[in-house]
Motif scaffolding. Structure first.
Motif, PDB file in Angstrom:
ATOM      1  N   VAL A  62      -9.617 -11.105  24.921  1.00  0.00           N
ATOM      2  CA  VAL A  62      -9.533  -9.857  24.164  1.00  0.00           C
ATOM      3  C   VAL A  62      -8.059  -9.499  24.014  1.00  0.00           C
ATOM      4  O   VAL A  62      -7.326  -9.463  25.000  1.00  0.00           O
ATOM      5  N   ASN A  63      -7.626  -9.251  22.796  1.00  0.00           N
ATOM      6  CA  ASN A  63      -6.242  -8.846  22.540  1.00  0.00           C
ATOM      7  C   ASN A  63      -6.184  -7.338  22.312  1.00  0.00           C
ATOM      8  O   ASN A  63      -7.086  -6.768  21.691  1.00  0.00           O
ATOM      9  N   HIS A  64      -5.133  -6.721  22.797  1.00  0.00           N
ATOM     10  CA  HIS A  64      -4.953  -5.277  22.654  1.00  0.00           C
ATOM     11  C   HIS A  64      -3.489  -5.028  22.307  1.00  0.00           C
ATOM     12  O   HIS A  64      -2.596  -5.489  23.012  1.00  0.00           O
ATOM     13  N   ARG A  65      -3.259  -4.305  21.223  1.00  0.00           N
ATOM     14  CA  ARG A  65      -1.896  -3.985  20.801  1.00  0.00           C
ATOM     15  C   ARG A  65      -1.752  -2.472  20.741  1.00  0.00           C
ATOM     16  O   ARG A  65      -2.632  -1.779  20.220  1.00  0.00           O
ATOM     17  N   PHE A  66      -0.673  -1.948  21.303  1.00  0.00           N
ATOM     18  CA  PHE A  66      -0.482  -0.505  21.365  1.00  0.00           C
ATOM     19  C   PHE A  66       0.988  -0.177  21.530  1.00  0.00           C
ATOM     20  O   PHE A  66       1.800  -1.044  21.837  1.00  0.00           O
ATOM     21  N   TYR A  67       1.322   1.089  21.331  1.00  0.00           N
ATOM     22  CA  TYR A  67       2.671   1.598  21.583  1.00  0.00           C
ATOM     23  C   TYR A  67       2.655   2.316  22.925  1.00  0.00           C
ATOM     24  O   TYR A  67       1.811   3.177  23.155  1.00  0.00           O
ATOM     25  N   ASP A  68       3.581   1.958  23.807  1.00  0.00           N
ATOM     26  CA  ASP A  68       3.634   2.600  25.114  1.00  0.00           C
ATOM     27  C   ASP A  68       4.290   3.978  25.014  1.00  0.00           C
ATOM     28  O   ASP A  68       4.637   4.440  23.924  1.00  0.00           O
ATOM     29  N   GLN A  69       4.442   4.640  26.159  1.00  0.00           N
ATOM     30  CA  GLN A  69       4.964   6.009  26.174  1.00  0.00           C
ATOM     31  C   GLN A  69       6.408   6.094  25.701  1.00  0.00           C
ATOM     32  O   GLN A  69       6.892   7.185  25.411  1.00  0.00           O
ATOM     33  N   PHE A  70       7.099   4.973  25.595  1.00  0.00           N
ATOM     34  CA  PHE A  70       8.484   4.959  25.128  1.00  0.00           C
ATOM     35  C   PHE A  70       8.603   4.502  23.673  1.00  0.00           C
ATOM     36  O   PHE A  70       9.699   4.323  23.158  1.00  0.00           O
ATOM     37  N   GLY A  71       7.468   4.268  23.019  1.00  0.00           N
ATOM     38  CA  GLY A  71       7.464   3.832  21.631  1.00  0.00           C
ATOM     39  C   GLY A  71       7.627   2.335  21.442  1.00  0.00           C
ATOM     40  O   GLY A  71       7.819   1.873  20.323  1.00  0.00           O
ATOM     41  N   ASN A  72       7.561   1.569  22.522  1.00  0.00           N
ATOM     42  CA  ASN A  72       7.656   0.113  22.430  1.00  0.00           C
ATOM     43  C   ASN A  72       6.313  -0.478  22.012  1.00  0.00           C
ATOM     44  O   ASN A  72       5.264  -0.076  22.505  1.00  0.00           O
ATOM     45  N   ASP A  73       6.360  -1.447  21.118  1.00  0.00           N
ATOM     46  CA  ASP A  73       5.161  -2.133  20.650  1.00  0.00           C
ATOM     47  C   ASP A  73       4.785  -3.193  21.686  1.00  0.00           C
ATOM     48  O   ASP A  73       5.542  -4.120  21.941  1.00  0.00           O
ATOM     49  N   GLN A  74       3.612  -3.048  22.291  1.00  0.00           N
ATOM     50  CA  GLN A  74       3.156  -3.946  23.347  1.00  0.00           C
ATOM     51  C   GLN A  74       1.929  -4.719  22.866  1.00  0.00           C
ATOM     52  O   GLN A  74       1.102  -4.192  22.130  1.00  0.00           O
ATOM     53  N   ALA A  75       1.799  -5.962  23.296  1.00  0.00           N
ATOM     54  CA  ALA A  75       0.609  -6.766  23.029  1.00  0.00           C
ATOM     55  C   ALA A  75       0.109  -7.305  24.361  1.00  0.00           C
ATOM     56  O   ALA A  75       0.875  -7.899  25.123  1.00  0.00           O
ATOM     57  N   GLU A  76      -1.165  -7.075  24.651  1.00  0.00           N
ATOM     58  CA  GLU A  76      -1.757  -7.539  25.908  1.00  0.00           C
ATOM     59  C   GLU A  76      -2.894  -8.506  25.609  1.00  0.00           C
ATOM     60  O   GLU A  76      -3.567  -8.399  24.589  1.00  0.00           O
ATOM     61  N   THR A  77      -3.107  -9.426  26.529  1.00  0.00           N
ATOM     62  CA  THR A  77      -4.213 -10.369  26.446  1.00  0.00           C
ATOM     63  C   THR A  77      -5.043 -10.223  27.707  1.00  0.00           C
ATOM     64  O   THR A  77      -4.506 -10.263  28.819  1.00  0.00           O
ATOM     65  N   TYR A  78      -6.341 -10.018  27.524  1.00  0.00           N
ATOM     66  CA  TYR A  78      -7.281  -9.876  28.621  1.00  0.00           C
ATOM     67  C   TYR A  78      -8.310 -10.996  28.550  1.00  0.00           C
ATOM     68  O   TYR A  78      -8.573 -11.540  27.473  1.00  0.00           O
ATOM     69  N   GLN A  79      -8.917 -11.305  29.701  1.00  0.00           N
ATOM     70  CA  GLN A  79     -10.040 -12.232  29.737  1.00  0.00           C
ATOM     71  C   GLN A  79     -11.233 -11.491  30.317  1.00  0.00           C
ATOM     72  O   GLN A  79     -11.099 -10.744  31.293  1.00  0.00           O
ATOM     73  N   VAL A  80     -12.399 -11.694  29.711  1.00  0.00           N
ATOM     74  CA  VAL A  80     -13.620 -11.055  30.184  1.00  0.00           C
ATOM     75  C   VAL A  80     -14.136 -11.840  31.387  1.00  0.00           C
ATOM     76  O   VAL A  80     -14.344 -13.054  31.301  1.00  0.00           O
ATOM     77  N   LYS A  81     -14.323 -11.135  32.519  1.00  0.00           N
ATOM     78  CA  LYS A  81     -14.852 -11.768  33.724  1.00  0.00           C
ATOM     79  C   LYS A  81     -16.379 -11.738  33.682  1.00  0.00           C
ATOM     80  O   LYS A  81     -16.977 -11.101  32.817  1.00  0.00           O
ATOM     81  N   ALA A  82     -17.019 -12.427  34.606  1.00  0.00           N
ATOM     82  CA  ALA A  82     -18.475 -12.561  34.625  1.00  0.00           C
ATOM     83  C   ALA A  82     -19.185 -11.216  34.701  1.00  0.00           C
ATOM     84  O   ALA A  82     -20.268 -11.041  34.142  1.00  0.00           O
ATOM     85  N   ASP A  83     -18.589 -10.233  35.359  1.00  0.00           N
ATOM     86  CA  ASP A  83     -19.221  -8.916  35.487  1.00  0.00           C
ATOM     87  C   ASP A  83     -18.933  -8.001  34.296  1.00  0.00           C
ATOM     88  O   ASP A  83     -19.328  -6.848  34.288  1.00  0.00           O
ATOM     89  N   GLY A  84     -18.225  -8.506  33.283  1.00  0.00           N
ATOM     90  CA  GLY A  84     -17.907  -7.723  32.102  1.00  0.00           C
ATOM     91  C   GLY A  84     -16.590  -6.979  32.185  1.00  0.00           C
ATOM     92  O   GLY A  84     -16.153  -6.378  31.218  1.00  0.00           O
ATOM     93  N   SER A  85     -15.933  -7.017  33.352  1.00  0.00           N
ATOM     94  CA  SER A  85     -14.641  -6.347  33.481  1.00  0.00           C
ATOM     95  C   SER A  85     -13.557  -7.187  32.817  1.00  0.00           C
ATOM     96  O   SER A  85     -13.727  -8.373  32.560  1.00  0.00           O
ATOM     97  N   LEU A  86     -12.452  -6.536  32.527  1.00  0.00           N
ATOM     98  CA  LEU A  86     -11.342  -7.205  31.858  1.00  0.00           C
ATOM     99  C   LEU A  86     -10.222  -7.475  32.839  1.00  0.00           C
ATOM    100  O   LEU A  86      -9.815  -6.590  33.589  1.00  0.00           O
TER     101      LEU A  86
END
Length: 77
Positions: free
Chosen positions: A43-67
């Motif tokens: 799962v990819n997530h892109r957002f602006y942090d509290q300082f206005g920086n453009d961040q891109a995160e990559t998550y993997q779904v675990k067996a229990d559905g958590s990221l």
């Protein structure tokens, strides 16, 4: 004695892996769960942090559905 030293070293190393893990920051998905994606999906997530920086995160779904946060990149424009 070698066994005791080896066991102590393994204990320390196991504890330090959590210390070096990527930590959530404001704006990231810090308590995400999903029932829409199968385990192992990315799962990819892109957002602006509290300082206005453009961040891109990559998550993997675990067996229990958590990221699990795998990586975070600061995007340059």
């Amino acid at each position: 004695m070698k066994t005791l030293v080896s066991a102590a070293l393994l204990t320390v190393l196991a504890g330090t892996s959590a210390a070096f893990a990527i930590q959530p920051i404001p704006g990231s998905i810090d308590t995400g769960y999903t029932d829409k994606a199968p385990a192992g999906s990315v799962v990819n997530h892109r957002f602006y942090d509290q300082f206005g920086n453009d961040q891109a995160e990559t998550y993997q779904v675990k067996a229990d559905g958590s990221l699990q946060l795998l990586s975070r990149d600061l995007l340059e424009h």
